[in-house]
Design an enzyme around this catalytic site. Sequence first.
Site, PDB file in Angstrom:
ATOM      1  N   ASP A 657      82.612  35.250  42.345  1.00  0.00           N
ATOM      2  CA  ASP A 657      81.650  36.249  41.892  1.00  0.00           C
ATOM      3  C   ASP A 657      82.136  37.650  42.248  1.00  0.00           C
ATOM      4  O   ASP A 657      82.084  38.581  41.430  1.00  0.00           O
ATOM      5  CB  ASP A 657      80.287  35.978  42.535  1.00  0.00           C
ATOM      6  CG  ASP A 657      79.240  37.000  42.132  1.00  0.00           C
ATOM      7  OD1 ASP A 657      78.962  37.116  40.927  1.00  0.00           O
ATOM      8  OD2 ASP A 657      78.709  37.686  43.022  1.00  0.00           O
ATOM      9  N   LYS A 661      83.447  40.873  39.677  1.00  0.00           N
ATOM     10  CA  LYS A 661      82.964  42.249  39.782  1.00  0.00           C
ATOM     11  C   LYS A 661      84.110  43.212  40.054  1.00  0.00           C
ATOM     12  O   LYS A 661      84.111  44.348  39.560  1.00  0.00           O
ATOM     13  CB  LYS A 661      81.892  42.333  40.864  1.00  0.00           C
ATOM     14  CG  LYS A 661      80.627  41.539  40.520  1.00  0.00           C
ATOM     15  CD  LYS A 661      79.641  41.456  41.674  1.00  0.00           C
ATOM     16  CE  LYS A 661      78.425  40.621  41.287  1.00  0.00           C
ATOM     17  NZ  LYS A 661      77.466  40.456  42.385  1.00  0.00           N
TER      18      LYS A 661
END
Length: 800
Positions: A657, A661
Amino acid sequence: MLNARIHALEGAMLTSLEGLEKLFAIAQSSKEKVQVFVPSPIHSGPLCFDSLLSSAKLKEEKLWGLLEKSQQDWLDLACECGAESDEKIIAAMRKGFEYMEDILRSVWLLGSISHATNAFFASLTSDFLCLLASSFIKKKGKSCTTISTEDAVKLKSFDGEIVLVYGNPILPENERLKNFEGEAEYTTALIAANTSSAITFWNNRSLLCSARRKDIPSARVIKTMTYAEATELSFFGAPIVHPHFFIPAQSAGLDIQLRFWGDISDEGTTITSKAMPRTRKSSPVKAFSVMRGISIINIEGAGMSGVPGISSRLFTALRANDISVILISQASSEYSICFAVPSKQVEEAQSCVEEEFRSEIDNHQIASISVMNNVAIIAAVGEDMTGSIGVSGKFFSALARAGVNVKVIAQGSSERNISAVISQKDSVRALNALHSSFFLSAQALSVGLFGPGNIGGTLLDQIRDEKERLKRQFDVDIRIRGIANSKKMLLSEEGVDLSNWREIFERDAVDVDIERFLDHVGAEYYPHAAIVDCTTSPVLARSYVDFLDRFHVITPNKKAATDSYDYYKAIMDKTRSSGKRFLYETTVGAGLPVINTLNDLVQTGDEIYKIEGMVSGTLAWLFNKYDGKTPFSELVYEAKRLGYTEPDPRDDLSGMDVARKTVILAREIGLHVELSELEITSLVPDSLKNESKENFLKRLPEMDEEMKKRYDDAKSRGKVLRYVGKVDHGKCSVALEECPPEHPFAQAQGTDNVIAFTTKRYHSGQPLVVKGPGAGPEVTAGGVFSDLLRLSVYLGAGLI
């Protein structure tokens, strides 16, 4: 204030207890001292007497059974309305049926029905209704009198509280009624003109709206309109407007209220001869109407140019054959002339024209007489169109945007009406396009939402709470016209009622059909359309390039922006070529202004040296909580219970994750980076990577020893552990790092995300820091909502 109000009613409105209750409620709520009701005779249904006359004329033996049943139906109505014990009324009704029986025997013998006989039978229904209504009103404790139409039109004033007018209505000379609509209205207007009374025409169809609600569910009730506008609208098919019946009231300078019997609480429409000032926000168009079942006849020929009398001969011939001409258009060169007629008369009209111009056809002065079937006339009507610059342009531009071809155009010199002939199959699409162009806010946004779960559902609740304020203060009109999950979808023409959208979705949702969903949300008649993707679906993310041909796209879904660089570039290229916006602020930092801040730096010429980010709310919470005493695995279990982790915590602990980003931030500053190129330090031991989710959770304590060692090592050096994504001079990495206590990351709390930008402007140990909660549906949904409002500003809303 006027002393009395005269009400025109359809007799069928009073054929039930509910109808009489409504009549009494209207009388009670009206402001005028005297209320006068003029019900028309009944012309259909079991209480109508027409079938008795037809049966008598045909000498059918069933006549007498029908007569007995008809009498019983009226007695049953009297019983329902509480008049069964009123001997005078029951006796009067029985006497009326005795008269009818005598007349029916005469009709049986003669085999014909006179106009007077028809009129008498019709008037009896009005008489009976007034008897029953009078009894009902008196039982309610109000005084009530009855009077015939012949006597009522001679009065100059009324006495009493409630007056009922019975008998056959009075009609203008040569007036031909269609289905007896508005039959009592002319009598009502005459009575009102003689007594200077207020007027209400009641109808059983609908309120008078800016378009037919069957075509445009969001059509608004017209509050006021002029007599001229009403006349124009009636010609183009508004079924509740009968301008010939307005004449006595218009001549007397009286207003008329048009109201709907189905909703007596709505004041309806006031028709007036007074000029109405136009407000800044009001549309110059009052209403749109469509006439279907139309055909066009076009006459062409060089021999028509400059020849006097062609038009006169044409329309004289049509008039002689009783053919109704609805619209006329002629080229200024006089080379052609076309006109519209009802399709049922087109063959007769064509034959009539060919016969009239046989000589010109034979001599080739007229080249052709052609017919165009299956067309409709769409008309815009409005007093304020006169002198308003740009109305015609807006009218035809709206049709063009909707892909509707205009075949014929007509506009009167008064500019009160613009008419266009189009294909009948395009009529609803054209009406929707025009209505939205003139009546919807220029910023009206049709929104389709995928994923009404935690984030999507919270977003809908937030929009619900602010929707009215945004519309009132800023004219921001966000309409959630579609909601879909992986299995079901809910579509709404005007926008889903967000006050109870969950219940509506549960009750009304149908099997999902993506193409139908997109076609609905992207309807041409809405100025703007957006897709909000609150899912984590890679399939939807892979559709964004196609979506951007028709929709703006807003999403917290990181899959698209972290797909291959080629796909990312295709998205950005499409936004430039289509003019649509791709807004994805919430893909990094939830509701924090991370991407916008970074873009502002880049667009204003700053040079980005390094980006460091604690961009996982889950990992931020874990390492802010971890003190070396409570086992790390226990904190993971707690985070899962609190909803901070994904269903499988490895999705967070793997660092993927954070990696996604980091890729998004790197691409924002122009780096051609792929997710596969990142150096990612996963917190999941190799021994647990391939276990099932259940086994992983059982074996999670196996991580504790290693995490305790990492913690102790950092603590011994006076530092803390933080999981960080980094873009440093073009190199991207994701790892668990040790941070000194003065570092912004060391000062974070809870689920705080912290992003530090070191740039040419922000350096020397003082980076630009963005900090705040980075997890939870409220802040993420709030970020998506902000993107929606940012889109509204781009589309012209005055939110700034």
